[in-house]
Design a protein around this motif. Structure first.
Motif, PDB file in Angstrom:
ATOM      1  N   ARG A  17       1.034  -0.901   0.252  1.00  0.00           N
ATOM      2  CA  ARG A  17       0.189  -0.178   0.127  1.00  0.00           C
ATOM      3  C   ARG A  17       0.495   1.116  -0.353  1.00  0.00           C
ATOM      4  O   ARG A  17       2.118   1.509   0.158  1.00  0.00           O
ATOM      5  CB  ARG A  17      -1.290  -0.111   1.274  1.00  0.00           C
ATOM      6  N   VAL A  19       1.820   4.783   1.170  1.00  0.00           N
ATOM      7  CA  VAL A  19       2.372   5.039   2.133  1.00  0.00           C
ATOM      8  C   VAL A  19       2.799   7.108   2.468  1.00  0.00           C
ATOM      9  O   VAL A  19       4.008   6.995   1.726  1.00  0.00           O
ATOM     10  CB  VAL A  19       3.056   4.812   3.799  1.00  0.00           C
ATOM     11  N   VAL A  56       2.180   4.248   9.974  1.00  0.00           N
ATOM     12  CA  VAL A  56       1.933   2.661   9.315  1.00  0.00           C
ATOM     13  C   VAL A  56       3.535   1.906  10.041  1.00  0.00           C
ATOM     14  O   VAL A  56       3.800   0.903   9.628  1.00  0.00           O
ATOM     15  CB  VAL A  56       1.690   3.012   8.213  1.00  0.00           C
ATOM     16  N   ASP A  66      -0.934   5.522   6.037  1.00  0.00           N
ATOM     17  CA  ASP A  66      -1.416   5.398   5.079  1.00  0.00           C
ATOM     18  C   ASP A  66      -2.417   5.997   3.981  1.00  0.00           C
ATOM     19  O   ASP A  66      -2.925   7.304   4.343  1.00  0.00           O
ATOM     20  CB  ASP A  66      -2.911   4.198   5.434  1.00  0.00           C
ATOM     21  N   GLN A  67      -1.501   6.484   2.751  1.00  0.00           N
ATOM     22  CA  GLN A  67      -2.363   7.377   1.757  1.00  0.00           C
ATOM     23  C   GLN A  67      -3.735   7.570   2.089  1.00  0.00           C
ATOM     24  O   GLN A  67      -4.492   8.578   1.656  1.00  0.00           O
ATOM     25  CB  GLN A  67      -1.433   6.960   0.597  1.00  0.00           C
ATOM     26  N   GLN A  68      -4.351   6.720   1.569  1.00  0.00           N
ATOM     27  CA  GLN A  68      -6.094   6.472   1.624  1.00  0.00           C
ATOM     28  C   GLN A  68      -6.671   7.046   3.062  1.00  0.00           C
ATOM     29  O   GLN A  68      -7.551   7.262   3.133  1.00  0.00           O
ATOM     30  CB  GLN A  68      -6.939   5.304   1.769  1.00  0.00           C
TER      31      GLN A  68
END
Length: 167
Positions: A17, A19, A56, A66-68
């Protein structure tokens, strides 16, 4: 080559994912570094507002989120709190506070006169004078401390003047 290194400090892939660092969050939101730090520090203290995501991972001294989760936080923050002031920064000025004149100078001069009167009545400075003036006249202790400091310079100049002369 340098861009790839810079981009890696802002955003990287971690366990499948994306980050992002605080620097990326600052660029993405337009918020000041101090604002982003405050969001993080207050994440558990203000349940009425959207919560900044938890870290994270950490690489070196850089913390990644976490980017989302950051994007979801930012969308919720904009909806809940608004962003009209973000990115606007400080109003332009000379960096000298009210010393340059303007609407605050008149109030500052009044505060200095009040402090000077208090110094004259009590025979000089004493601990807690600024806090006492803040309680009596309103305002914050730090502003009154500045006024007392200015007044002390005038008071000490008056005291050191020779008797019979005008200060």
């Amino acid at each position: 080559m340098m861009e790839a290194v810079e981009d890696e400090r802002l955003r990287r892939l971690y366990e499948g994912r994306l980050v992002v660092s605080r620097a990326w969050i600052i660029q993405y939101t337009g918020a000041a570094a101090s604002t982003v730090a405050r969001w993080y520090a207050e994440r558990g203290r203000r349940p009425e507002h959207p919560q900044h995501p938890e870290p994270v991972c950490t690489v070196g001294r850089t913390i990644y989120f976490d980017q989302q989760a950051v994007e979801a936080f930012w969308a919720a923050w904009q909806e809940d709190v608004g962003t009209a002031q973000l990115g606007s920064g400080r109003r332009p000025g000379d960096g000298q506070g009210t010393r340059g004149g303007g609407p605050g100078r008149e109030q500052r001069e009044w505060a200095v006169e009040v402090a000077l009167d208090a110094l004259r009545r009590t025979g000089g400075h004493r601990r807690g004078l600024a806090a006492e003036l803040a309680r009596e006249h309103g305002g914050v202790d730090r502003s009154w401390q500045r006024a007392v400091n200015e007044a002390r310079v005038v008071y000490e100049r008056e005291q050191s003047a020779e008797p019979g002369t005008s200060p």
